[in-house]
Design a protein around this motif. Structure first.
Motif, PDB file in Angstrom:
ATOM      1  N   ALA A 160      46.420  -0.410 -30.092  1.00  0.00           N
ATOM      2  CA  ALA A 160      46.995   0.330 -28.962  1.00  0.00           C
ATOM      3  C   ALA A 160      45.922   0.635 -27.926  1.00  0.00           C
ATOM      4  O   ALA A 160      46.157   0.515 -26.717  1.00  0.00           O
TER       5      ALA A 160
ATOM      6  N   ALA B  31      50.916   7.321 -28.600  1.00  0.00           N
ATOM      7  CA  ALA B  31      52.170   7.009 -27.911  1.00  0.00           C
ATOM      8  C   ALA B  31      52.269   7.755 -26.583  1.00  0.00           C
ATOM      9  O   ALA B  31      51.853   8.900 -26.467  1.00  0.00           O
ATOM     10  N   GLN B  32      52.774   7.051 -25.568  1.00  0.00           N
ATOM     11  CA  GLN B  32      53.082   7.740 -24.318  1.00  0.00           C
ATOM     12  C   GLN B  32      54.464   8.367 -24.391  1.00  0.00           C
ATOM     13  O   GLN B  32      54.775   9.276 -23.648  1.00  0.00           O
ATOM     14  N   ARG B  33      55.288   7.816 -25.270  1.00  0.00           N
ATOM     15  CA  ARG B  33      56.666   8.251 -25.309  1.00  0.00           C
ATOM     16  C   ARG B  33      57.225   8.158 -26.721  1.00  0.00           C
ATOM     17  O   ARG B  33      56.885   7.248 -27.465  1.00  0.00           O
ATOM     18  N   VAL B  34      58.064   9.108 -27.069  1.00  0.00           N
ATOM     19  CA  VAL B  34      58.797   9.046 -28.323  1.00  0.00           C
ATOM     20  C   VAL B  34      60.276   8.943 -27.988  1.00  0.00           C
ATOM     21  O   VAL B  34      60.780   9.679 -27.139  1.00  0.00           O
TER      22      VAL B  34
ATOM     23  N   ALA C 186      51.916   8.920 -33.478  1.00  0.00           N
ATOM     24  CA  ALA C 186      52.637   9.104 -32.223  1.00  0.00           C
ATOM     25  C   ALA C 186      51.854   9.999 -31.276  1.00  0.00           C
ATOM     26  O   ALA C 186      51.676   9.689 -30.096  1.00  0.00           O
TER      27      ALA C 186
ATOM     28  N   GLU D 112      52.223   0.154 -22.428  1.00  0.00           N
ATOM     29  CA  GLU D 112      52.781   1.407 -22.920  1.00  0.00           C
ATOM     30  C   GLU D 112      52.989   1.321 -24.435  1.00  0.00           C
ATOM     31  O   GLU D 112      53.271   0.253 -24.967  1.00  0.00           O
ATOM     32  N   VAL D 113      52.831   2.458 -25.116  1.00  0.00           N
ATOM     33  CA  VAL D 113      53.123   2.527 -26.547  1.00  0.00           C
ATOM     34  C   VAL D 113      54.294   3.475 -26.745  1.00  0.00           C
ATOM     35  O   VAL D 113      54.226   4.644 -26.377  1.00  0.00           O
ATOM     36  N   VAL D 114      55.387   2.940 -27.272  1.00  0.00           N
ATOM     37  CA  VAL D 114      56.592   3.743 -27.476  1.00  0.00           C
ATOM     38  C   VAL D 114      56.861   3.834 -28.968  1.00  0.00           C
ATOM     39  O   VAL D 114      56.902   2.821 -29.661  1.00  0.00           O
ATOM     40  N   VAL D 115      57.016   5.060 -29.455  1.00  0.00           N
ATOM     41  CA  VAL D 115      57.378   5.258 -30.856  1.00  0.00           C
ATOM     42  C   VAL D 115      58.871   5.531 -30.935  1.00  0.00           C
ATOM     43  O   VAL D 115      59.408   6.317 -30.155  1.00  0.00           O
TER      44      VAL D 115
END
Lengths: 252, 224
Positions: free
Chosen positions: A193, A213-216, A209, A38-41
């Protein structure tokens, strides 16, 4: 205390984490789970605790209470070998922090040679490939002082990748850069990523993002105020504080 | 009369050489030992263990705050009272090494503290052990700050070695005292003694100056 059996365990798990600097509660009751790949910003106004949040993950900061489990190991647990855990976590600093007395290649190979015990020739081959991957094949023997900010930050990313980490943390990786160098660094981060790295990125770069990103996660005054997909967050912020923040970073 | 004195001085040539040899030997041995111990103490002092750091700090302050002559007397005359018998040479080496180690410790501490925290954090974050952080990241950068005063300290050490003549070691200074009894021209004799020290120290003074000039040029590590 660790409960890996209880439900899904993320790559990074904050459960009720609190941290104080003196009387200041810099992290307030943080609960957050980051899944593998997962990529979270993480964004928020300055002083909101976002850097502190990711610095806790590799133990550059210690937490006072709550649980922080990284790659199945609970931080602060005597059974957790912090030095070994750190080898699984790449950390990219705002100010690059390259070793000024070592060349780009030496910066990349230092930890693989001394920590992973990879033979020098092999480490150098891998190092050259990594530097080529971040677009710096011609800067292998350059010292940090001879490189631009964007080039230095790309070396720093290559330095982390050289350890083949499971997690990469980025602490405002582009905010010390001149505007024309930001995209060269973001491009490298997007590539990382897309290869499936678990990432937490403290940044205000909305383009990044939205792209990966999957989520901020939006933080303010040490607490997570809001979290959602980039689209939700940027287009329909739910709280007054996130709206105020977004109106500031979107103004220009 | 001066001609006779010079002739007589020329006859003391072997003795002078022996004295010079003793001075160089004392300085060299305590310089090497003092550097090793000084670096060790400096690294321990910055190592984060409060007790060890405090003990080293107290010892360094004690040594820096007392005259070297007194330290030599303590080692040479008082230790035998406690049953530790030392010959003058060993006592001299111990005293000089201890003195050098304490001053070098302070120099090394200043150097280590001058390395930006970000460097240590980067090394920590990549999983380098304490030893490798020190050896690969911190010390090479600290050397920029450490080298010029370190060489300066060597010069001081060579000059301080003259104090060991007080416990009967025949170093350059004591040769001066011996010769002046036969050749009653203190000005001339001690001019030559001073010249002997200067010849040994001057190359080091030049080296220190060159190192200082090179600081700006290097990429972060001093290349000799």
């Amino acid at each position: 205390m660790t409960n890996p059996s209880k439900g899904r365990t993320g790559m990074i798990e904050f459960r009720g984490v609190n941290k104080w600097f003196g009387a200041l509660n810099v992290l307030k009751d943080i609960t957050l789970s980051v899944e593998p790949r997962e990529v979270v910003v993480v964004c928020g106004p300055s002083g909101s605790g976002k850097s502190t949040l990711i610095r806790c993950i590799n133990g550059l900061e210690t937490i006072r209470d709550g649980d922080l489990v990284v790659d199945g190991q609970r931080l602060g647990d005597p059974a957790t070998n912090m030095t070994r855990l750190r080898t699984e976590i790449g950390f990219v600093f705002q100010s690059f922090n390259l070793y000024p007395h070592k060349t780009a290649l030496e910066n990349v190979t230092l930890a693989p040679i001394h920590v992973r015990k990879i033979p020098r020739a092999e480490a150098e081959k891998a190092g050259r490939e990594l530097l080529a991957k971040v677009g710096l094949a011609d800067k292998v023997n350059a010292y940090p002082a001879q490189l631009s900010g964007g080039q230095q930050q790309r070396v720093a990313i290559a330095r982390c990748l050289g350890m083949r980490p499971k997690i990469m943390l980025f602490d405002e990786p582009t905010s010390a850069l001149d505007p024309e160098m930001i995209s060269e660094v973001l491009d490298v981060m997007v590539a990382v990523a897309e290869e499936g790295m678990t990432m937490m990125v403290v940044t205000h770069e909305m383009g990044f993002a939205r792209k990966v990103a999957q989520r901020v996660v939006f933080m303010d005054a040490g607490a997570i105020v809001e979290s959602g997909t980039p689209d939700e967050f940027f287009s329909h912020p739910k709280t007054d504080r996130s709206r105020a923040f977004l109106s500031k970073i979107l103004r220009h | 009369m001066i001609w006779q004195q010079l002739q007589s001085l020329a006859g003391s040539y072997p003795l002078a050489l022996r004295g010079l040899g003793m001075t160089v030997m004392l300085s060299l041995i305590s310089l090497v030992l003092g550097t090793l111990i000084g670096f060790g103490l400096g690294i321990l002092r910055t190592g984060g263990n409060r007790l060890i750091s405090g003990l080293i700090g107290a010892w360094v302050d004690l040594i820096r705050g007392t005259p070297f002559l007194v330290q030599i007397f303590l080692i040479f005359f008082i230790l035998p009272e406690l049953g530790i018998e030392l010959d003058a040479f060993t006592a001299g080496i111990i005293a000089l090494t201890n003195l050098a180690a304490c001053f070098i410790c302070e120099i090394v501490v200043a150097g280590i503290r001058s390395v930006p925290t970000g460097q240590v954090e980067a090394a920590l974050a990549s999983g380098l052990s304490r030893w490798h952080r020190m050896r690969q990241v911190v010390l090479p950068q600290a050397m920029r700050i450490v080298l010029p005063p370190l060489v300066g300290q060597y010069v001081l050490l060579i000059k301080d070695s003259s104090v060991v003549s007080a416990i009967g070691l025949t170093d350059l200074t004591r040769v001066g005292w011996l010769v002046v009894q036969r050749v009653p021209n203190g000005l001339l004799v001690f001019f030559l003694v001073g010249l002997g020290y200067f010849i040994v120290c001057y190359p080091l003074i030049m080296l220190a100056r060159r190192l200082e000039q090179r600081m700006g040029a290097a990429h972060g590590e001093v290349q000799l």
